[in-house]
Structures are given as structure tokens and as C-alpha cells.
Design an enzyme around this catalytic site. Structure first.
Site, PDB file in Angstrom:
ATOM      1  N   SER A 107     -33.053  79.928  -4.676  1.00 18.53           N
ATOM      2  CA  SER A 107     -33.846  78.790  -5.151  1.00 18.53           C
ATOM      3  C   SER A 107     -33.651  78.561  -6.648  1.00 18.53           C
ATOM      4  O   SER A 107     -33.452  79.509  -7.407  1.00 18.53           O
ATOM      5  CB  SER A 107     -35.324  79.083  -4.876  1.00 18.53           C
ATOM      6  OG  SER A 107     -36.152  78.227  -5.626  1.00 18.53           O
ATOM      7  N   TYR A 130     -33.419  71.492  -7.173  1.00 19.51           N
ATOM      8  CA  TYR A 130     -34.378  70.403  -7.107  1.00 19.51           C
ATOM      9  C   TYR A 130     -33.789  69.231  -7.865  1.00 19.51           C
ATOM     10  O   TYR A 130     -32.863  69.389  -8.653  1.00 19.51           O
ATOM     11  CB  TYR A 130     -35.718  70.843  -7.701  1.00 19.51           C
ATOM     12  CG  TYR A 130     -36.543  71.640  -6.738  1.00 19.51           C
ATOM     13  CD1 TYR A 130     -37.008  71.051  -5.567  1.00 19.51           C
ATOM     14  CD2 TYR A 130     -36.853  72.970  -6.967  1.00 19.51           C
ATOM     15  CE1 TYR A 130     -37.765  71.772  -4.658  1.00 19.51           C
ATOM     16  CE2 TYR A 130     -37.623  73.699  -6.062  1.00 19.51           C
ATOM     17  CZ  TYR A 130     -38.067  73.088  -4.905  1.00 19.51           C
ATOM     18  OH  TYR A 130     -38.817  73.798  -4.009  1.00 19.51           O
ATOM     19  N   THR A 156     -32.741  69.830  -2.423  1.00 19.28           N
ATOM     20  CA  THR A 156     -34.040  69.651  -1.766  1.00 19.28           C
ATOM     21  C   THR A 156     -34.572  68.268  -2.102  1.00 19.28           C
ATOM     22  O   THR A 156     -34.789  67.948  -3.268  1.00 19.28           O
ATOM     23  CB  THR A 156     -35.022  70.756  -2.215  1.00 19.28           C
ATOM     24  OG1 THR A 156     -34.462  72.004  -1.812  1.00 19.28           O
ATOM     25  CG2 THR A 156     -36.390  70.581  -1.585  1.00 19.28           C
ATOM     26  N   LYS A 252     -31.795  69.025   2.094  1.00 17.51           N
ATOM     27  CA  LYS A 252     -32.904  69.757   2.721  1.00 17.51           C
ATOM     28  C   LYS A 252     -34.218  69.001   2.604  1.00 17.51           C
ATOM     29  O   LYS A 252     -34.597  68.583   1.503  1.00 17.51           O
ATOM     30  CB  LYS A 252     -33.047  71.117   2.023  1.00 17.51           C
ATOM     31  CG  LYS A 252     -34.257  71.914   2.422  1.00 17.51           C
ATOM     32  CD  LYS A 252     -34.217  73.298   1.807  1.00 17.51           C
ATOM     33  CE  LYS A 252     -35.343  74.168   2.302  1.00 17.51           C
ATOM     34  NZ  LYS A 252     -36.628  73.844   1.726  1.00 17.51           N
ATOM     35  N   HIS A 276     -40.574  71.503   4.439  1.00 22.32           N
ATOM     36  CA  HIS A 276     -40.833  72.446   3.352  1.00 22.32           C
ATOM     37  C   HIS A 276     -41.867  73.504   3.772  1.00 22.32           C
ATOM     38  O   HIS A 276     -42.723  73.912   2.986  1.00 22.32           O
ATOM     39  CB  HIS A 276     -41.331  71.685   2.113  1.00 22.32           C
ATOM     40  CG  HIS A 276     -40.845  72.262   0.810  1.00 22.32           C
ATOM     41  ND1 HIS A 276     -39.814  71.731   0.092  1.00 22.32           N
ATOM     42  CD2 HIS A 276     -41.252  73.342   0.097  1.00 22.32           C
ATOM     43  CE1 HIS A 276     -39.621  72.441  -1.013  1.00 22.32           C
ATOM     44  NE2 HIS A 276     -40.472  73.440  -1.020  1.00 22.32           N
TER      45      HIS A 276
HETATM   46  C1  LIG Z   1     -43.243  80.827  -0.828  1.00 16.19           C
HETATM   47  C2  LIG Z   1     -42.290  79.702  -0.547  1.00 16.19           C
HETATM   48  C3  LIG Z   1     -41.533  79.186  -1.588  1.00 16.19           C
HETATM   49  C4  LIG Z   1     -40.604  78.175  -1.336  1.00 16.19           C
HETATM   50  N1  LIG Z   1     -39.808  77.730  -2.348  1.00 16.19           N
HETATM   51  C5  LIG Z   1     -38.863  76.817  -2.076  1.00 16.19           C
HETATM   52  C6  LIG Z   1     -37.938  76.429  -3.085  1.00 16.19           C
HETATM   53  O1  LIG Z   1     -37.970  76.930  -4.205  1.00 16.19           O
HETATM   54  N2  LIG Z   1     -37.018  75.479  -2.774  1.00 16.19           N
HETATM   55  C7  LIG Z   1     -36.949  74.909  -1.525  1.00 16.19           C
HETATM   56  O2  LIG Z   1     -36.108  74.060  -1.285  1.00 16.19           O
HETATM   57  N3  LIG Z   1     -37.788  75.295  -0.546  1.00 16.19           N
HETATM   58  C8  LIG Z   1     -38.729  76.228  -0.797  1.00 16.19           C
HETATM   59  N4  LIG Z   1     -39.554  76.637   0.217  1.00 16.19           N
HETATM   60  C9  LIG Z   1     -39.381  76.098   1.566  1.00 16.19           C
HETATM   61  C10 LIG Z   1     -38.413  76.974   2.360  1.00 16.19           C
HETATM   62  O3  LIG Z   1     -37.112  76.838   1.879  1.00 16.19           O
HETATM   63  C11 LIG Z   1     -38.398  76.600   3.851  1.00 16.19           C
HETATM   64  O4  LIG Z   1     -38.226  75.215   3.979  1.00 16.19           O
HETATM   65  C12 LIG Z   1     -39.675  77.023   4.581  1.00 16.19           C
HETATM   66  O5  LIG Z   1     -40.124  78.263   4.098  1.00 16.19           O
HETATM   67  C13 LIG Z   1     -39.403  77.117   6.056  1.00 16.19           C
HETATM   68  O6  LIG Z   1     -40.537  77.464   6.764  1.00 16.19           O
HETATM   69  P1  LIG Z   1     -40.912  78.974   7.201  1.00 16.19           P
HETATM   70  O7  LIG Z   1     -41.400  79.651   5.969  1.00 16.19           O
HETATM   71  O8  LIG Z   1     -41.976  78.755   8.201  1.00 16.19           O
HETATM   72  O9  LIG Z   1     -39.655  79.610   7.737  1.00 16.19           O
HETATM   73  C14 LIG Z   1     -40.489  77.644  -0.014  1.00 16.19           C
HETATM   74  C15 LIG Z   1     -41.256  78.175   1.006  1.00 16.19           C
HETATM   75  C16 LIG Z   1     -42.148  79.198   0.761  1.00 16.19           C
HETATM   76  C17 LIG Z   1     -42.947  79.767   1.904  1.00 16.19           C
END
Ligand SMILES: Cc1cc2nc3c(=O)[nH]c(=O)nc-3n(C[C@H](O)[C@H](O)[C@H](O)COP(=O)(O)O)c2cc1C
Length: 387
Positions: A107, A130, A156, A252, A276
């Protein structure tokens, strides 16, 4: 050593071992958390068709995502602040992914920097960006990702502005955590976590601090998002970022057929059907409900990937059967990391792999590439008929 047989075991351990501020950061969705909950619970509505008397010997889950070989079509999703869940968390997760043979996505909001992760791994990883206002900063990010030999960029597109997550505001989420009576009292009960964290120098947003100009509070996710992210993002700008990078691009955060068609039109290599993890628009449909109409609409114009709510190999199998060519796990690997560091991420991957492999066999298949919609029983109207 506790016996770990499922992802839920890792979540329970994780909750005991990591400060509440970071557990809450991962284990929450925006506002009422409806979409966060339904991402997982909607998987339960789909059933698998059990088949018998079929040859189940010599199975394989090997596949490809954007042309890269994978041991199973399950990548690690980009997760911000991973290095707060366990010291040097991104390095640990990337190493576990590399050993397992699945892609790791770093990330932008990571604690370990692109260079840190590159220095501790041997294979190319993917880098998530981002969509920020500052073109110079974006160019430098792409240059750094190129220098680190990242093989794809994940852009994203569902976070120009940040969805509100109540717990983060109430906990005063920051990296490193601010020392308040409440946070100190909590950390006192998480001693091994604290000792490891004191032993690393990686406690800030490694891709940002020292690289971005004019950041007022580099410890706060919400203030950086408000200042640096581009609320006026449009498709031209997405196309511009794609051009700036010049390599493989995965978009994404697509949940709508029209957006998926647009992504195919600008020539993305893949899209990730995702909301997300239920952290942005609360009330949006679960990712698994959104998947099939998007697969049908884009056909083979763009590779369709999926994330949201995966907590088991059965969930992965269902997403693949509905047409996803690859999937991502976010929280499932974070639970493992917080519970047991690198070994915990490996454990999460092993659990999901075993469940995927066995469930595929019970459904009558030996090769993950042959799995199709036929193995599913999907309730009528599952993907829509919304007015
Ligand atoms: C704690 C956390 C931080 C996240 N940070 C980002 C991020 O920095 N960039 C991003 O594109 N998605 C981020 N996401 C979304 C994840 O990439 C992903 O879409 C999501 O966790 C998928 O769902 P799941 O946790 O149920 O597998 C984050 C998700 C979580 C839970």
C-alpha cells in the site's frame, strides 16, 4: 502453540495481541458497517454442488494473474499501516507471500517503504497507489516503484475522499500511536507487540514521510488523506496515471458495470471488483453480489479480479466460479500477521489453500482452471434485480 485450523482462530489471537487502535482499524467498516458485514455474509447465500465418484487425485490450484504464475489465485491486498499490526509487517507479509508463491501488494500507506520491501524480497511485488493531487509526487512514486522492480501498479479508484470509520476517530488512530493514558494502558497489555515495535525504526508512513512536501501531520491517516488526495479525480486523470507508469495497471475498487466497461476502455490490464472491504460507501452492495454482472459485461476485454469478505478457501472458490480470475485477501492475512507475524501470514495462506484445494475436489474438480459456474447453486436474484 495454539492449534490454528481456520482464519477465525487467527482473528481471535490477533485481537489479544495487538493494540485495540490497530485491531479496530482493521476490523471495521464505514458508518453502520452494513457493507463490511455483508461482504462476508453474502458468501453464505451461495452453496457449492457436491459431486461424488470423480477422480480427485493429482490436484492443482496453480493459475496466473495478469500473466504472472501464482500457486493459487489469491494475492495479498494492499493494507495501510500493516507495519503497525506487527513490527516491519509489510516485510513479513511480503516474504510470506513470496515463499508461498502468491503476489504481495504494498500500500501507499504502508509503514515499510517500497525500498524496504524490495530490499527484503527477491521477486517483484505489486505497488498500490492512491490518486493524489501532486503530479510530482506521483511521478516520484512511480519512479521508486520502477526502481524497486514492481511488476504492476494497482490504482485504487474508490478513495478520493475517506469514508468515515467511527472507531478510528474515537481511538485517535495514528502511526505511531499517540501516547495518551488510554493508548498507554492498552499497550501495557500488549507487551510482545511493544517490544518488537521498539526494536524497529519503521514506525512512520515510509512512502510519505521524507518524500511528500507540506504534510502537516504525517502521523495521521485522515489529515494526510484530506490534504493530499484528489477529490476531483476523473477518467482522464486515471488514464494519465496509467500513462505515467507505463507498465501493467490494475484498477481497484470497481463495483458497477458502467465503471467496469470504462476501465476496459482505457485499457486496464485488470480490474478488482471491490468496495474497499466495506470501508468507503456503507450501503453499497457486497463485492460478491457485484461480481457476476461485471464479468458478463466485460467478457474477455479485461481480467476481472475480486476482493471483499474472503475468510475461507470456499469463499475463494465461489468468487472464481462466478468468473474472477484472481482474488485478494485483506483482513484474513492481517489477522495472521497480528497473531503470529510472518508465520501467521503463511498460516493464513495455508488455511485458505487447503480449504480451496479440498473444496474444489469435493465439487468434482482437480484443476482450479476448470472450475466454473456449474459448481455453484446461487439463489435467484442474488446479483441483482435491483430497481
Ligand atoms: C486495515 C485495512 C487497510 C486498508 N488499506 C488499504 C490501502 O491502503 N489501499 C487500498 O487500496 N486498499 C486498502 N484496504 C482495502 C483492501 O485492499 C481490500 O480491498 C479489502 O481489505 C478486502 O476486504 P477483506 O479485508 O474483507 O479481504 C484496506 C483494508 C483494510 C482492512
Amino acid at each position: 502453540m495454539p492449534v490454528i485450523t481456520e482464519i477465525e482462530d487467527l482473528r481471535r489471537l490477533y485481537k489479544r495481541r495487538v493494540p485495540k487502535m490497530f485491531y479496530d482499524y482493521a476490523e471495521s467498516g464505514s458508518w453502520t458497517e452494513q457493507t463490511f458485514r455483508e461482504n462476508s455474509s453474502d458468501f453464505d447465500q451461495i452453496r457449492l454442488r457436491q459431486r461424488i465418484a470423480v477422480d480427485m487425485a493429482g490436484r492443482t490450484t496453480k493459475s496466473r494473474m495478469i500473466g504472472e504464475d501464482v500457486a493459487m489465485p489469491v494475492a495479498l491486498a494492499p493494507v495501510g499501516l500493516t507495519g503497525m499490526q506487527s513490527a516491519d509487517g509489510e516485510i513479513k507479509a511480503a516474504r510470506a507471500a513470496e515463499k508461498f508463491g502468491v503476489p504481495f501488494t504494498l500500500s501507499t500507506m504502508s509503514i515499510c517503504s517500497i525500498e524496504d520491501v524490495a530490499a527484503h524480497t527477491t521477486k517483484p511485488f505489486w505497488f498500490q497507489v492512491y490518486t493524489l493531487k501532486d503530479d510530482d509526487f506521483m511521478r516520484r512514486l512511480f519512479e521508486r516503484a520502477r526502481a524497486a522492480k514492481c511488476s504492476a501498479i494497482v490504482i485504487t479508484v474508490d478513495l478520493q475522499i475517506l469514508g468515515q470509520r467511527h472507531k478510528d476517530l474515537k481511538n485517535g488512530l495514528s502511526a505511531p500511536p499517540k501516547l495518551t493514558p488510554k493508548s498507554v494502558a492498552d499497550m501495557m497489555t500488549k507487551i510482545p507487540w511493544g517490544i518488537e515495535m521498539l526494536q524497529t525504526k519503521r514506525r512512520f508512513f515510509g512512502n510519505i514521510v521524507g518524500h511528500a512536501k507540506g504534510v502537516t501531520d504525517p502521523t495521521s491517516l485522515s489529515s494526510w488523506t484530506a490534504e493530499a488526495f484528489d477529490p476531483s479525480l476523473d477518467w482522464n486523470r486515471i488514464a494519465k496515471f496509467k500513462e505515467m507508469w507505463g507498465g501493467k495497471v490494475i484498477l481497484k475498487g470497481i463495483l458497477d458495470v458502467e465503471d467496469a466497461l470504462k476501465a476496459a476502455e482505457i485499457g486496464a490490464d485488470a480490474i478488482i471488483v471491490s468496495n474497499h472491504g466495506g470501508r468507503q460507501l456503507d450501503g453499497a452492495i457486497s463485492s460478491i453480489r457485484a461480481l457476476e454482472p461485471i464479468v458478463q459485461a466485460v467478457g474477455d476485454r479485461v481480467e476481472v479480479h475480486f476482493d471483499g469478505g474472503i475468510r475461507s478457501g470456499q469463499d475463494v472458490l465461489k468468487a472464481l466460479a462466478l468468473g474472477a480470475k484472481g482474488t485478494y485477501i485483506g483482513r484474513a492475512f492481517v489477522y495472521g500477521l497480528g497473531a503470529m507475524g510472518e508465520a501467521g501470514v503463511t498460516k493464513a495462506l495455508e488455511v485458505i489453500h487447503r480449504e480451496l484445494d479440498l473444496s474444489m475436489a469435493f465439487c468434482g474438480h482437480r484443476d482450479i482452471l476448470n472450475v466454473d459456474r456449474d459448481i455453484l447453486l446461487v439463489p435467484r436474484g442474488f446479483s441483482g434485480d435491483w430497481a
